[in-house]
Design an enzyme around this catalytic site. Structure first.
Site, mmCIF file in Angstrom:
data_model
loop_
_atom_site.group_PDB
_atom_site.id
_atom_site.type_symbol
_atom_site.label_atom_id
_atom_site.label_comp_id
_atom_site.label_asym_id
_atom_site.label_seq_id
_atom_site.Cartn_x
_atom_site.Cartn_y
_atom_site.Cartn_z
ATOM 1 N N GLU B 177 0.520 -1.112 -0.400
ATOM 2 C CA GLU B 177 -0.117 0.198 -0.199
ATOM 3 C C GLU B 177 1.393 1.041 0.010
ATOM 4 O O GLU B 177 2.155 1.162 0.771
ATOM 5 C CB GLU B 177 -0.748 0.038 1.795
ATOM 6 C CG GLU B 177 -0.297 0.004 2.451
ATOM 7 C CD GLU B 177 1.331 0.316 2.972
ATOM 8 O OE1 GLU B 177 0.544 1.464 3.296
ATOM 9 O OE2 GLU B 177 1.840 -0.210 3.334
ATOM 10 N N GLU B 320 4.564 -0.492 1.295
ATOM 11 C CA GLU B 320 4.592 -0.952 -0.579
ATOM 12 C C GLU B 320 4.418 -2.217 -0.553
ATOM 13 O O GLU B 320 4.405 -2.927 -2.083
ATOM 14 C CB GLU B 320 5.900 -0.640 -1.212
ATOM 15 C CG GLU B 320 5.979 1.089 -0.041
ATOM 16 C CD GLU B 320 7.488 1.541 -1.488
ATOM 17 O OE1 GLU B 320 8.052 0.949 -1.870
ATOM 18 O OE2 GLU B 320 7.961 3.026 -1.247
#
Lengths: 353, 353
Positions: B177, B320
């Site tokens: 994310e 991420e």
């Protein structure tokens, strides 16, 4: 070097790693598109790799793996869960691609060498590095494991193997081993040099019983009493305790450090070899990366002596270089971070408030 | 499912993982040429992967990584070390290949998708998955983060993304994310569902000060007081707290589990999504592998709720999907062990005494 032997004189002075390259790498890492410090131990690893290679943008692939195999006279005392023949059988398994280290070496595209530095039986295989110094060590419970000259030869085998791996393009060195009975030698070495008790240094190896473990402690204790190896003299320790593969691993590590190549330390046996290498030459320490902490009880004492925190903690107790091979992708990731990421400036990303 | 919404009804029942395949894998592992249990957590991982895929000889490559990006209204309260614009800037960085997840995804040959499920600005890029549900959540300090319908849509984006990754060959799912302010939502979710205090759930995110952290706790505390999300209702929690990317991650995880595909859980935000998925459907738990334990304080509480021990502990705090990507080679190693190693019998190696 604290110990001078003809063979160690072939190693040129091992220098401190480059502070300048470490600083350059650190500055670059802090400019990359991620919060400062957010890649934790990967950042510290990248900085160390820059220092080792004297290059702020280092490369670590492909790795070179050498598995040194040798027998231990002390295995006749029943200190292992496996019969001595397994050393030779596993060497053939390595050569035929069936062992764990084969699976893991293939995964990381490693150059893999299997070296017979002292297996008790004669082995035949076209892929085998035939470097036998002796048909296994003598039983250190009753006599010294080998002669001074044999220690020299075994260390030289390790040095030559690193040279060969580097010639074939290896940019990281992993040393593994196979030798039924070798946790007995490694426990004696770790206890002697780090000063931890045999109770703390002796574990369950490949899976022995409590009774066998007690016996293992008694055997080592008596041998250390009888032979009195000098704990400040790694050469004397190798002569009196062995093993041939541990001596080779020590030589391989020294040569890698001299050549400014990172070494991933594997499990308990490999750590004993690394401890010997550091005792020979203090600067070796900075070239070492602890791949993992194994399930073998004494490993933590060896790692403390090396002043290393392990990258992985997976309860491994196999050897062969497997734990170091499993850790290798983290070195790749560290260098990929340095070489592939954009900076805040180049990517047009706003920095910290 | 404990929560029934139209979108979740598109997920078919998530079954328990296969005990039979796990047993077959375990028996095979114990016949391989290594002491029993000597590959520790790699063996447990291999067994779990066999159970998940219902195949004693599973494959996990290539992995598919989806990075879901969205903004959080609460970021206007000054809860992050970075300005809100960084969400969009980092999406472009992902698309241009400059972020940490790009470097690590390339290393493991992953299929990588960047999904805009709720970035506040309009984004243009031919590689971007344009799935914007809303221009960022509303500020949950003052109102609910989004509508029921928007939660549904965001979960569906996640479901669709997993389907797309699997269609493109992915055999493992990693969800990452990007969303400035999203540790604030994740902390609220973890505290609510696991029952840990906000003091324990709220950390330093990308690097905030003690004062900002105290402020973050106060904001979350008041919002939970004012909105009263039902801690047993993941759908109510997502509506009141957000975020859009967390809802998508939850959907992506549910779909992977339904399709018997392993999911590597990344850091704190991903763990909040996994906790929501488990609250929706208990059986999801067994499809999850905890990639790592991050430096974010509340992560351990989320991992405890999931009943997972992390593979890595590298002090990461990036998100991420980076920590999951770093853990992926260990899944590969587990399956390579199962698929590539010889047995004692086939290699002619003597077994344990």
């Amino acid at each position: 070097m604290t110990v001078s032997t003809e063979v160690l004189q072939t190693i040129e002075g091992i220098k401190k790693i480059s502070e300048k390259s470490m600083k350059q790498a650190k500055t670059h890492i802090d400019s990359l598109t991620k919060p400062i410090g957010s890649l934790g131990k990967i950042e510290a690893l990248a900085t160390q790799l820059a220092g080792i290679t004297n290059n702020p943008f280092p490369h670590v692939s492909p790795p070179g793996i050498a598995v040194f195999a040798a027998d231990h006279g002390v295995s006749e005392m029943g200190v292992s869960a496996y019969p001595k023949d397994v050393t030779a059988q596993m060497v053939y398994n390595f050569l035929n691609g069936g062992a764990a280290i084969n699976a893991f070496a293939k995964q990381i595209n490693a150059v893999l060498k299997i070296v017979d530095v002292g297996v008790a039986q004669e082995l035949e295989h076209d892929q085998l590095e035939q470097k036998k110094v002796k048909n296994g060590t003598n039983n250190f419970a009753y006599e010294q494991a080998m002669s001074n000259d044999e220690v020299n030869q075994a260390i030289q085998v390790g040095i030559d193997t690193t040279v060969k791996l580097l010639d074939e393009g290896a940019k990281t060195i992993i040393v593994g081993e196979m030798g039924i009975g070798n946790t007995t030698s490694a426990s004696a070495i770790i206890s002697l040099i780090t000063g931890c008790s045999l109770e703390d240094a002796v574990g369950y190896g490949t899976g022995i019983t409590d009774t066998i473990r007690e016996n293992k402690i008694t055997i080592i204790s008596k041998a250390l009493q009888d032979r009195q190896p000098n704990r400040n003299d790694p050469f004397d320790i190798l002569t009196k305790i062995g093993g041939l593969e541990i001596a080779s691993m020590t030589g391989a590590i020294l040569k890698a450090a001299e050549q400014k190549v990172p070494v991933i330390v594997d499990g308990f046996i490999c750590t004993a070899a690394a401890v010997l290498a550091v005792l020979m030459e203090e600067n070796v320490r900075d070239y070492l990366i602890a791949g993992h902490q194994s399930q073998e009880k004494g490993h933590i004492h060896g790692l403390s002596y090396l002043q290393k925190k392990p990258l992985l903690q997976l309860d491994l107790r196999l050897g062969e270089g497997t734990g170091a091979a499993l850790a290798f992708p983290l070195l790749q990731a560290a260098t990929n971070m340095l070489n592939d990421m954009a900076t805040f400036e180049s990517a047009g990303v706003s920095e910290h408030n």
